[in-house]
Design a protein around this motif. Structure first.
Motif, PDB file in Angstrom:
ATOM      1  N   ASN A 124      40.757  30.871  47.246  1.00  0.00           N
ATOM      2  CA  ASN A 124      41.229  30.843  48.629  1.00  0.00           C
ATOM      3  C   ASN A 124      40.588  31.968  49.450  1.00  0.00           C
ATOM      4  OD1 ASN A 124      42.689  29.596  50.647  1.00  0.00           O
ATOM      5  ND2 ASN A 124      44.521  30.834  50.323  1.00  0.00           N
ATOM      6  N   ASN A 125      39.278  32.146  49.240  1.00  0.00           N
ATOM      7  CA  ASN A 125      38.461  33.146  49.949  1.00  0.00           C
ATOM      8  C   ASN A 125      38.858  34.591  49.642  1.00  0.00           C
ATOM      9  OD1 ASN A 125      36.821  31.256  51.400  1.00  0.00           O
ATOM     10  ND2 ASN A 125      38.537  30.906  52.798  1.00  0.00           N
ATOM     11  N   LYS A 126      39.601  34.800  48.576  1.00  0.00           N
ATOM     12  CA  LYS A 126      39.985  36.138  48.158  1.00  0.00           C
ATOM     13  C   LYS A 126      39.363  36.448  46.803  1.00  0.00           C
ATOM     14  CE  LYS A 126      44.004  39.062  47.151  1.00  0.00           C
ATOM     15  NZ  LYS A 126      45.487  39.106  47.062  1.00  0.00           N
ATOM     16  N   THR A 127      38.753  37.615  46.690  1.00  0.00           N
ATOM     17  CA  THR A 127      38.088  37.999  45.447  1.00  0.00           C
ATOM     18  C   THR A 127      39.092  38.568  44.455  1.00  0.00           C
ATOM     19  OG1 THR A 127      36.022  38.476  46.609  1.00  0.00           O
ATOM     20  CG2 THR A 127      36.294  39.458  44.446  1.00  0.00           C
ATOM     21  N   TYR A 128      39.006  38.093  43.211  1.00  0.00           N
ATOM     22  CA  TYR A 128      39.883  38.568  42.141  1.00  0.00           C
ATOM     23  C   TYR A 128      39.098  39.308  41.061  1.00  0.00           C
ATOM     24  CZ  TYR A 128      43.874  36.128  44.097  1.00  0.00           C
ATOM     25  OH  TYR A 128      44.896  35.731  44.931  1.00  0.00           O
ATOM     26  N   GLY A 129      38.017  39.956  41.461  1.00  0.00           N
ATOM     27  CA  GLY A 129      37.225  40.758  40.540  1.00  0.00           C
ATOM     28  C   GLY A 129      36.408  39.902  39.595  1.00  0.00           C
ATOM     29  N   ASN A 130      35.976  40.510  38.498  1.00  0.00           N
ATOM     30  CA  ASN A 130      35.165  39.769  37.524  1.00  0.00           C
ATOM     31  C   ASN A 130      35.618  40.018  36.083  1.00  0.00           C
ATOM     32  OD1 ASN A 130      34.338  42.389  37.203  1.00  0.00           O
ATOM     33  ND2 ASN A 130      32.153  41.984  37.491  1.00  0.00           N
ATOM     34  N   LYS A 131      36.850  40.505  35.918  1.00  0.00           N
ATOM     35  CA  LYS A 131      37.387  40.691  34.575  1.00  0.00           C
ATOM     36  C   LYS A 131      38.190  39.459  34.181  1.00  0.00           C
ATOM     37  CE  LYS A 131      37.688  45.747  34.365  1.00  0.00           C
ATOM     38  NZ  LYS A 131      38.581  46.899  34.117  1.00  0.00           N
ATOM     39  N   GLY A 132      37.648  38.708  33.247  1.00  0.00           N
ATOM     40  CA  GLY A 132      38.356  37.518  32.820  1.00  0.00           C
ATOM     41  C   GLY A 132      37.413  36.444  32.337  1.00  0.00           C
ATOM     42  N   GLN A 133      37.912  35.224  32.333  1.00  0.00           N
ATOM     43  CA  GLN A 133      37.129  34.096  31.858  1.00  0.00           C
ATOM     44  C   GLN A 133      37.189  32.957  32.864  1.00  0.00           C
ATOM     45  OE1 GLN A 133      37.803  32.874  27.840  1.00  0.00           O
ATOM     46  NE2 GLN A 133      37.958  34.971  27.068  1.00  0.00           N
ATOM     47  N   VAL A 134      36.092  32.226  32.962  1.00  0.00           N
ATOM     48  CA  VAL A 134      35.997  31.073  33.844  1.00  0.00           C
ATOM     49  C   VAL A 134      35.826  29.838  32.969  1.00  0.00           C
ATOM     50  CG1 VAL A 134      34.696  29.964  35.684  1.00  0.00           C
ATOM     51  CG2 VAL A 134      34.977  32.453  35.690  1.00  0.00           C
ATOM     52  N   LEU A 135      36.804  28.934  33.015  1.00  0.00           N
ATOM     53  CA  LEU A 135      36.777  27.712  32.221  1.00  0.00           C
ATOM     54  C   LEU A 135      36.384  26.550  33.124  1.00  0.00           C
ATOM     55  CD1 LEU A 135      40.103  28.130  30.195  1.00  0.00           C
ATOM     56  CD2 LEU A 135      37.857  29.166  29.767  1.00  0.00           C
ATOM     57  N   VAL A 136      35.330  25.849  32.755  1.00  0.00           N
ATOM     58  CA  VAL A 136      34.805  24.759  33.572  1.00  0.00           C
ATOM     59  C   VAL A 136      35.013  23.439  32.846  1.00  0.00           C
ATOM     60  CG1 VAL A 136      32.779  23.812  34.733  1.00  0.00           C
ATOM     61  CG2 VAL A 136      33.065  26.303  34.556  1.00  0.00           C
ATOM     62  N   ALA A 137      35.632  22.480  33.521  1.00  0.00           N
ATOM     63  CA  ALA A 137      35.821  21.136  32.971  1.00  0.00           C
ATOM     64  C   ALA A 137      35.495  20.127  34.063  1.00  0.00           C
ATOM     65  CB  ALA A 137      37.246  20.947  32.470  1.00  0.00           C
ATOM     66  N   ASP A 138      34.503  19.303  33.804  1.00  0.00           N
ATOM     67  CA  ASP A 138      34.061  18.298  34.777  1.00  0.00           C
ATOM     68  C   ASP A 138      34.487  16.921  34.290  1.00  0.00           C
ATOM     69  OD1 ASP A 138      32.892  16.882  36.766  1.00  0.00           O
ATOM     70  OD2 ASP A 138      30.825  17.455  36.314  1.00  0.00           O
ATOM     71  N   PHE A 139      35.518  16.363  34.941  1.00  0.00           N
ATOM     72  CA  PHE A 139      36.008  15.029  34.598  1.00  0.00           C
ATOM     73  C   PHE A 139      35.290  14.032  35.503  1.00  0.00           C
ATOM     74  CE2 PHE A 139      39.286  18.053  33.442  1.00  0.00           C
ATOM     75  CZ  PHE A 139      39.674  17.628  32.179  1.00  0.00           C
TER      76      PHE A 139
END
Length: 237
Positions: A124-139
């Protein structure tokens, strides 16, 4: 006193102590002169709580309030982390970062998936840093309604809690809604979370005591590319 008498010029770099954080100060070498309006009052439940020494002020339409004062008024703890030059608001989360998935599987070939660590996360146009994981699922096909992609994490029954935030990254396509189901190695439900475009949930805490493997199952309600941000997932023993 007239409004004009309340206008002052102040020189600031980044001051976390003298103005915003009582007791500890940190200043950058570069300073900028700003036009500030003093005379702002802090009213809580009809009572004037304006501090006498470090008063709030307005610069360019933004009101600045000492963090210590805001903490006292809201009841939220704050602390200064000098090592990282950071202000800790609320509970300090310490522990071990969630490891990368040991396995990822999908129910059909119509689902493609991937994951990344420590990538920039924007919700929502707000940055939440870069500590974590990004899970991508393309259905890719609505015909396979109910298909899933499951990301598995080996915890080996070493931890008591998992704390994190979660949301749908702005780079997701078509604004799909996704349900994330957290299960243990035996398929026992731990928690279920639904996320959509622009939504984020912070401060989620799971009881993972005794869990050998934690599965995060992403299921589709509609086709589209979903990018789920797992924000600062921390395991605590």
């Amino acid at each position: 006193m007239s409004k004009g008498k309340n206008v002052k010029f102040i020189s600031v770099g980044f001051i976390a102590g003298a103005v915003f954080f009582s007791g500890v100060s940190y200043a950058a070498n570069n300073a900028t002169q700003l036009k500030a309006f003093f005379g702002v009052k802090l009213i809580q439940n009809g009572i004037d709580k304006t501090p006498e020494d470090k008063k709030p002020f307005i610069v360019d339409g933004t009101t600045y309030v000492p963090l210590r004062t805001a903490s006292e008024l809201t009841g939220v703890d704050i602390a200064w982390d000098g090592k990282n030059s950071a202000v800790i608001i609320g509970k300090k989360v310490e522990g071990v970062a969630l490891p990368v998935p040991s396995n990822v599987v999908a129910t059909t070939n119509a689902v493609t998936f991937s994951f990344a660590q420590n990538q920039k996360m924007i919700i929502n146009n707000k940055t939440y840093g870069n500590k974590g994981q990004v899970l991508v699922a393309d259905f890719q096909d609505n015909f396979y309604r109910g298909e899933t992609a499951t990301f598995s994490y080996d915890l080996n029954a070493q931890y008591a809690t998992l704390t994190f935030g979660i949301g749908m990254d702005d780079e997701s396509f078509n604004g799909p809604t996704r349900t994330l189901t957290f299960k243990d190695q035996d398929g026992v439900l731990v928690k279920q979370v639904t996320v959509g475009m622009g939504s984020v949930q912070e401060g989620i805490e799971l009881n993972v005591r005794g869990i050998v493997r934690l599965d995060i199952e992403i299921s589709n309600l509609e086709s589209g590319l979903s990018i789920i941000d797992i924000i600062n997932p921390v395991l605590k023993r």
